[in-house]
Design a protein around this motif. Structure first.
Motif, PDB file in Angstrom:
ATOM      1  N   ASN B 185       0.828  -1.216   0.000  1.00 58.19           N
ATOM      2  CA  ASN B 185       0.000   0.000   0.000  1.00 58.19           C
ATOM      3  C   ASN B 185       0.857   1.258   0.000  1.00 58.19           C
ATOM      4  O   ASN B 185       0.466   2.287   0.511  1.00 58.19           O
ATOM      5  N   ASN B 211      -3.845  -3.756   6.417  1.00 56.29           N
ATOM      6  CA  ASN B 211      -4.203  -2.340   6.360  1.00 56.29           C
ATOM      7  C   ASN B 211      -5.559  -2.102   5.716  1.00 56.29           C
ATOM      8  O   ASN B 211      -6.009  -2.859   4.870  1.00 56.29           O
ATOM      9  N   GLU B 212      -6.180  -0.989   6.132  1.00 52.05           N
ATOM     10  CA  GLU B 212      -7.465  -0.604   5.542  1.00 52.05           C
ATOM     11  C   GLU B 212      -7.274   0.549   4.564  1.00 52.05           C
ATOM     12  O   GLU B 212      -8.040   0.729   3.643  1.00 52.05           O
ATOM     13  N   GLY B 215      -2.912   5.478   3.683  1.00 57.21           N
ATOM     14  CA  GLY B 215      -2.100   6.397   4.481  1.00 57.21           C
ATOM     15  C   GLY B 215      -2.178   7.846   4.050  1.00 57.21           C
ATOM     16  O   GLY B 215      -1.475   8.696   4.564  1.00 57.21           O
ATOM     17  N   GLN B 237      -8.924  -5.010   1.476  1.00 53.40           N
ATOM     18  CA  GLN B 237      -8.500  -4.266   2.664  1.00 53.40           C
ATOM     19  C   GLN B 237      -8.606  -5.189   3.866  1.00 53.40           C
ATOM     20  O   GLN B 237      -9.406  -6.118   3.873  1.00 53.40           O
ATOM     21  N   LYS B 238      -7.885  -4.897   4.879  1.00 57.03           N
ATOM     22  CA  LYS B 238      -7.956  -5.639   6.151  1.00 57.03           C
ATOM     23  C   LYS B 238      -7.832  -7.147   5.962  1.00 57.03           C
ATOM     24  O   LYS B 238      -8.605  -7.907   6.512  1.00 57.03           O
TER      25      LYS B 238
END
Lengths: 484, 484
Positions: B185, B211-212, B215, B237-238
């Motif tokens: 990401n 991560n969702e 950043g 995601q996640k």
């Protein structure tokens, strides 16, 4: 008809729905004023419907046409391509319609009363509006005149909109001229010349009225001449038009050099850059004691106020540079002043923007102006050929030039021709407005790789510190600056 | 071998010819120092040869591919088009070769001694250089370490450069993956995902390590998610990677949701974003008492000085953001410090730049960071859909966001996704560096029409003054900012 007793009462009446008028209207509405906007034709004015927007649609398409060869090099193989001007007209119509609808929606959302009609002043506080058969009288507390200006061709030519075109008719063409003659040396002439050349027309450019240059900083001017030559646009400098003969198929312009020699240039079409006159003939301002400029425009102060303090004027009707950007600013300042806020227009750092191929963007003093005003200046040039990103995107023509005052190191001017110039010039404009010094342009980070680095290196070149420029070239530029 | 008596003497030795090293070398030469630059492979380093430049060539070609439909709408009719990745590789090779030659020519013009070889420290003032069979010892007054960093893949994967690729091998592909899985990401993952999607690959994007988000500032993140969806890039995601199985034709990545559910994503290729480790193994710095960071990078101060004051280190070998722009600045600062000038690196306003489709550029505080640091902030959003020029060029996706501190009106952050973001961000960077207030962004002229006007309107939106945004949308944004 008895005016007065029957008059509708309004707070602020704005005449003209171009960029100056509609920006004034929305800004005033934001400030809590109740606004009536009068437009006799279409919202958005000449800028949106016939000027800025159509010409930028063409410039954008021209950039894409110029890209075709480069695209192939990138691995995007096109078996054949052709250009259909009619299709571009449809696109232009779509874009302008969307933008017009956007302005209408914004006026509605800001609760602006829109009236379609022709306005003329009856007194210093009264306006008559003619809409078809109806005629209504409005009394106002404040008025803003934003009626724009009209093209005036040179005396030696009549624009027939067939083979002889002005800025409105050229962007309405449905078929491509085989050989376009362009007369003028303003930004419009340059945009027309380079756009149609990219589409495939032969183009000859005749500088206005015996001129030798386009009026840019000399380095930009030289680079532009080189690029025009590379594009095979023939430029006639230092000539005056003696005669124009138009036939069924051709237009022939006879020129005279300053030495008196005659040259005839023949093309299929002739585009003519025009002067402008204020749109005030129907406005009834002769009934008021409103001050005018020598050229007949409405005289305004830095708050866009006319000599009648509650009547304001914004945009082309006030003369000076005929640029939407100035009209927009004046419109907002007029609105803020009416609302009792402190606000002013300062055109010191009004940029010059040309959507030519490649684009030109310039703000502040040229080298020539800086030399006149300061004893000791520095000049930094950076050719885009030395910029990595320009290499990646295959657009190495152009340069960035920065001028500073040697003692204070204050930046005086930023001039660009080439990829990214229009987006990048805001760094220069904001910098000049905030009185930055060389260090303020050198200290920040510049994305790598990007055209932005050209601005950094042009600033570094002021003191021979650019990395991607050979030491001899930088020292030569320093020496030139000193010795001239 | 007896070192010492036989040593060649040099003023400044720079180890590594990437952006950090060659910028240090040229800047030092400009300041009158005599420079020896040692490179074991190719000048320009990873950035020029395998990183920044190749990825931007791909991003540029991707933008052109994404344009094809739009070009047709402009009247440029293409009867057929196909994409040949091999041809893009040739173009990439041409561009990188030209840039490399440029750096070589600049080194020569600046009288920099170039040595091809591997360098390692023998003592605090001595370096050994191995070039083929030869081994020479050099004594120096100053040294600059600019050896960069090496990609370290996650523990669960081995990069085979066939179907499983890192940033170097993916930009070396000769044929297009049919379905590319992208793991990561960071900006590299986003550039890879959007470029290959534009070329025609199916793309699935697996965010790193559960991560969702990417950043970015939350508004940029949301707009990016919307655009990725529109591009038909599926985002996981996640999730965490549980297992990767590679066969002759496919790569299957098994993911586990945070709740423990398993999902398998199958593609033809897998790209993996990597961590980095300092290139110091062969450098012999264990022989010196040079301070290292916890992550094993060389520790430097704001002058790029290591704990041994006459030895400097610049770029990726010093850890932190692995960005050429930082290496370039550190290189110049090292050179200036060695030459006795006052100079420093300050990364407060280091921008984040992503050449995704559309590009992202960001500098200063995100909304979330600003809320943590200040009691009362203002948020101004302007969607490019409301920008006239974005309409002309058919790139209405994206937005510009400006954040200010309410009391002082000082600008805290500028975030952009969309057309022109990279060129425009310099206005934001220069603005933040010179501590501009809202007024400083509102007062200047912005070219009309241009994407630049989006920056103006985002700033105006801080106090509900944007013209091309409905009053309700601006007030809502104001209210949200207050109520949260």
């Amino acid at each position: 008809m008895v005016v007065g007793e029957l008059a509708h009462e309004r707070d602020v009446i704005i005449i003209g729905g171009g960029p100056g008028g509609y920006n004034a209207a929305i800004r005033a509405a934001q400030l809590g004023l109740s606004i009536t906007l009068i437009e006799k034709e279409e919202l958005g004015g000449v800028c949106l419907n016939k000027g800025c927007i159509p010409s930028k649609v063409f410039a954008h398409a021209a950039q894409k046409m110029a890209d075709i060869h480069h695209i192939d090099e990138l691995g995007i193989e096109l078996t054949a391509s052709s250009f259909q001007l009619g299709k571009l007209q449809n696109y232009k119509a779509k874009v302008t319609a969307q933008l017009r609808q956007g302005v209408e929606a914004l006026c509605k959302a800001n609760k602006i009363e829109l009236i379609k009609g022709r306005a003329s002043f009856l007194a210093e506080d009264r306006i008559g509006i003619e809409a078809g058969e109806a005629f209504d009288v409005y009394q106002f507390r404040y008025a803003v005149i934003a009626t724009g200006a009209t093209l005036i061709p040179p005396t030696w030519i009549e624009i027939d909109h067939g083979r002889i075109l002005n800025v409105y008719s050229i962007y309405g063409l449905e078929t491509l001229p085989s050989h376009l003659l362009v007369y003028g040396n303003d930004y419009i002439a340059l945009e027309v010349a380079t756009s149609f050349r990219a589409f495939g027309s032969d183009v000859s450019l005749i500088l206005e009225d015996g001129n030798e240059h386009f009026g840019f900083d000399s380095s930009i001017g030289r680079e532009l001449q080189r690029i025009l030559k590379k594009m095979k646009i023939k430029v006639y400098q230092k000539h005056r038009v003696k005669n124009v003969a138009s036939s069924l198929d051709t237009v022939a312009v006879t020129l005279k050099t300053l030495e008196g020699e005659a040259v005839t240039v023949e093309g299929s079409h002739l585009f003519v850059s025009c002067n402008m006159k204020a749109n005030i003939d129907e406005l009834g301002i002769d009934r008021l004691s409103m001050k005018r400029t020598e050229q007949g425009f409405i005289d305004v102060n830095h708050k866009a106020q006319t000599s009648i303090p509650h009547i304001f004027a914004v945009g082309d009707v006030t003369g000076g540079p005929m640029l939407a950007v100035k009209a927009i600013k004046q419109g907002k300042v007029a609105a803020e002043t009416i609302a009792g806020e402190e606000s002013e227009v300062d055109v010191t750092f009004l940029p010059t923007i040309v959507h030519s191929l490649p684009p030109i963007a310039s703000v502040g003093l040229t080298e020539e102006e800086a030399r006149e005003q300061y004893n000791d200046i520095r000049i930094g040039h950076f050719p885009l050929a030395g910029n990595g990103y320009a290499g990646i995107i295959g657009q190495k023509d152009g340069l960035i030039k920065v001028i500073s005052e040697a003692k204070s190191e204050v930046i005086l001017g930023v001039h660009m021709i080439g990829a990214g110039a229009i987006e990048l010039i805001s760094s220069g404009i904001i910098g000049l407005e905030t009185v930055v010094r060389e260090e303020d342009f050198k200290f920040p980070f510049y994305p790598h790789p990007s055209c932005n680095e050209g601005l950094l290196e042009a600033t570094e070149a002021l003191q021979a510190e650019a990395i991607h420029l050979s030491p001899t070239k930088q020292r030569k530029s320093e020496k030139e600056a000193v010795s001239r």
